[in-house]
Motif scaffolding. Structure first.
Motif, short mmCIF file in Angstrom:
data_model
loop_
_atom_site.label_atom_id
_atom_site.label_comp_id
_atom_site.label_asym_id
_atom_site.label_seq_id
_atom_site.Cartn_x
_atom_site.Cartn_y
_atom_site.Cartn_z
N SER A 41 0.80 -1.23 0.00
CA SER A 41 0.00 0.00 0.00
C SER A 41 0.83 1.27 0.00
CB SER A 41 -0.91 0.00 1.23
OG SER A 41 -0.15 -0.20 2.42
N GLY A 42 2.15 1.14 0.11
CA GLY A 42 3.02 2.31 0.19
C GLY A 42 3.58 2.46 1.60
N SER A 43 4.76 3.03 1.71
CA SER A 43 5.45 3.10 3.00
C SER A 43 4.66 3.88 4.04
CB SER A 43 6.82 3.74 2.81
OG SER A 43 7.65 2.95 2.00
N GLY A 44 4.12 5.03 3.64
CA GLY A 44 3.38 5.84 4.59
C GLY A 44 2.16 5.13 5.12
N ALA A 45 1.39 4.51 4.23
CA ALA A 45 0.20 3.76 4.66
C ALA A 45 0.59 2.58 5.54
CB ALA A 45 -0.57 3.28 3.43
N GLY A 46 1.71 1.94 5.22
CA GLY A 46 2.16 0.81 6.03
C GLY A 46 2.51 1.21 7.45
N ARG A 47 3.22 2.34 7.58
CA ARG A 47 3.57 2.81 8.92
C ARG A 47 2.32 3.22 9.70
NH1 ARG A 47 7.14 5.76 6.06
NH2 ARG A 47 6.28 7.75 6.81
N GLU A 48 1.39 3.88 9.03
CA GLU A 48 0.15 4.30 9.69
C GLU A 48 -0.64 3.10 10.20
OE1 GLU A 48 -2.06 6.75 7.04
OE2 GLU A 48 -0.55 8.35 6.97
N ALA A 49 -0.73 2.07 9.37
CA ALA A 49 -1.48 0.87 9.78
C ALA A 49 -0.83 0.20 10.98
CB ALA A 49 -1.59 -0.10 8.61
N PHE A 50 0.50 0.11 10.96
CA PHE A 50 1.21 -0.52 12.07
C PHE A 50 1.05 0.30 13.35
CE2 PHE A 50 5.21 -0.80 14.53
CZ PHE A 50 5.16 -2.14 14.89
N ILE A 51 1.21 1.60 13.24
CA ILE A 51 1.10 2.47 14.42
C ILE A 51 -0.29 2.38 15.04
CG2 ILE A 51 1.04 4.90 15.15
CD1 ILE A 51 3.34 5.36 13.10
N SER A 52 -1.31 2.27 14.19
CA SER A 52 -2.70 2.24 14.69
C SER A 52 -3.14 0.85 15.15
CB SER A 52 -3.65 2.74 13.60
OG SER A 52 -3.67 1.85 12.50
N GLY A 53 -2.29 -0.16 14.96
CA GLY A 53 -2.64 -1.51 15.40
C GLY A 53 -3.26 -2.35 14.32
N GLY A 54 -3.22 -1.89 13.07
CA GLY A 54 -3.86 -2.61 11.98
C GLY A 54 -2.99 -3.63 11.30
N SER A 55 -1.72 -3.74 11.69
CA SER A 55 -0.85 -4.75 11.09
C SER A 55 0.19 -5.19 12.10
CB SER A 55 -0.17 -4.20 9.83
OG SER A 55 0.75 -3.17 10.16
N ASP A 56 0.85 -6.30 11.78
CA ASP A 56 1.81 -6.89 12.71
C ASP A 56 3.23 -6.39 12.50
OD1 ASP A 56 -0.25 -8.51 13.82
OD2 ASP A 56 -0.09 -9.82 12.08
N PHE A 57 3.54 -5.94 11.32
CA PHE A 57 4.77 -5.18 11.07
C PHE A 57 4.55 -4.34 9.82
CE2 PHE A 57 5.74 -8.87 8.34
CZ PHE A 57 6.32 -8.28 7.22
N ALA A 58 5.39 -3.34 9.64
CA ALA A 58 5.28 -2.48 8.48
C ALA A 58 6.50 -2.63 7.60
CB ALA A 58 5.15 -1.01 8.91
#
Length: 361
Positions: free
Chosen positions: A75-92
């Motif tokens: 999804s792109g680096s920024g979206a990946g970091r946002e998802a991880f920070i918000s608890g939506g993924s296990d790593f970014a």
């Protein structure tokens, strides 16, 4: 291993060896490893530069660990970091290491009052791709490249481009410079290269969003490649694994114009220090792109797996440790080199990532 010029014979040889070993296994040879007892699902996402490598890593890891499911969204680096920070993924996955303000915040995926760290897993050149009728070879220095993407140079026969390409028949075609429309670590690395080498032209700070309101935006690496491929007089930047049959510019390093190779990209990373002032377990790299050594290719990205030092869910921690450890280890790095043309992490850097992962809980 040379990224483009010399990769195919090696890939063919490896594929043949794998085919032979597969036949032997089917004929009753004992497996090399005991069956895995890992099980569960890893949800991750981020850098689209990692897409080809992640597809190969996922296939190989799930073959060895059949009860593990890995979902990676490019999804792109920024979206990946946002998802991880918000608890939506296990790593970014991210081509940009965590910003200071991100590190100062909370990470919902992680245990309370704990933080995340950046672990290098993927090194790749960034290719300057182009599609200009009648032009197969193109030389660009950093200042000219910066002016193209700022919109200061607008036609392919501009004197600045012509001066670098004396034997080329450059058309008067308007330039369409294609950049990432999403928050992209590839953009940040591209901008950092231009800012370090042409600071009088590229005056904006390197960030994930493209800083100028010029050119044409496209979503993700695939979007940039498609826009350059299907356009007229187009130029863009993308992870070199996705350059395909497009023209690729040489960039000026010292007094020479050089094309990308995996070895030349890795050389820049190996000569660069870690970012100062961070926790010892954070392996963010401060890339030095000002080299004049023509054996180096300074337009390079390091892509990271951003993981918790301690997970809120211990079962997720066990899965992430194993998978990221595979990605960054010798086996995973060889797979990324074969499947995506990536430059393997040095043995020293592999060892540093493994040491950090041992402490993750």
């Amino acid at each position: 291993m040379n990224f483009k010029q010399y990769g195919r014979p090696a890939v063919i040889a490896i594929a043949a060896a794998l085919a032979l070993s597969s036949c032997a296994a089917n004929e009753g040879a004992a497996p090399d490893k005991a069956a895995s007892d890992l099980s569960g699902t890893i949800n991750a996402g981020g850098a689209s530069s990692q897409q080809a490598a992640q597809e190969a890593w996922t296939a190989a890891f799930q073959t060895t660990n059949p009860d593990v499911t890995i979902n990676y969204d490019p999804s792109g680096s920024g979206a990946g970091r946002e998802a991880f920070i918000s608890g939506g993924s296990d790593f970014a996955g991210s081509d940009s290491f965590l910003k200071d303000e991100e590190l100062a915040g909370e990470f919902a995926t992680c245990a309370p009052d704990t933080k995340a760290v950046d672990l290098p897993v993927y090194i790749s050149p960034i290719a300057v791709i182009f599609n200009v009728e009648g032009v197969t070879d193109l030389n660009l220095d950093a200042a000219t490249l910066a002016k193209i993407f700022k919109g200061d140079i607008t036609t392919w026969n501009d004197p600045a481009i012509a001066a670098l390409n004396k034997d080329a028949k450059l058309p008067s075609t308007p330039i369409t410079a294609v950049h990432r429309s999403d928050d992209s670590g590839t953009t940040k690395n591209f901008a950092d290269y231009l800012g370090q080498n042409a600071p009088d032209v590229w005056t904006e700070k390197a960030e994930d969003p493209f800083p100028y309101k010029t050119g044409e935006g496209a979503q993700g690496t695939s979007g940039v490649v498609d826009a350059v491929t299907n356009g007229v007089g187009t130029i863009g930047y993308a992870d070199a694994s996705r350059a395909g049959d497009l023209g690729v510019a040489k960039i000026k390093v010292g007094d020479k114009f050089v094309g990308y190779t995996a070895d030349a990209a890795a050389a820049v990373v190996n000569d660069s220090p870690l970012v100062e002032g961070r926790d010892a377990s954070d392996l963010a790299i401060a890339l030095d792109r000002k080299t004049t050594d023509a054996t180096h290719y300074p337009l390079v990205l390091v892509s990271y797996a951003i993981v918790c030092t301690e997970y809120a869910d211990a079962d997720k921690a066990a899965l992430v440790k194993e998978y990221v450890g595979y990605m960054a280890g010798a086996e995973g790095q060889a797979e990324a080199a074969k499947s995506a043309g990536a430059a393997p992490l040095s043995t020293e850097l592999q060892d540093k990532v493994a040491a950090v992962l041992k402490t993750v809980k």
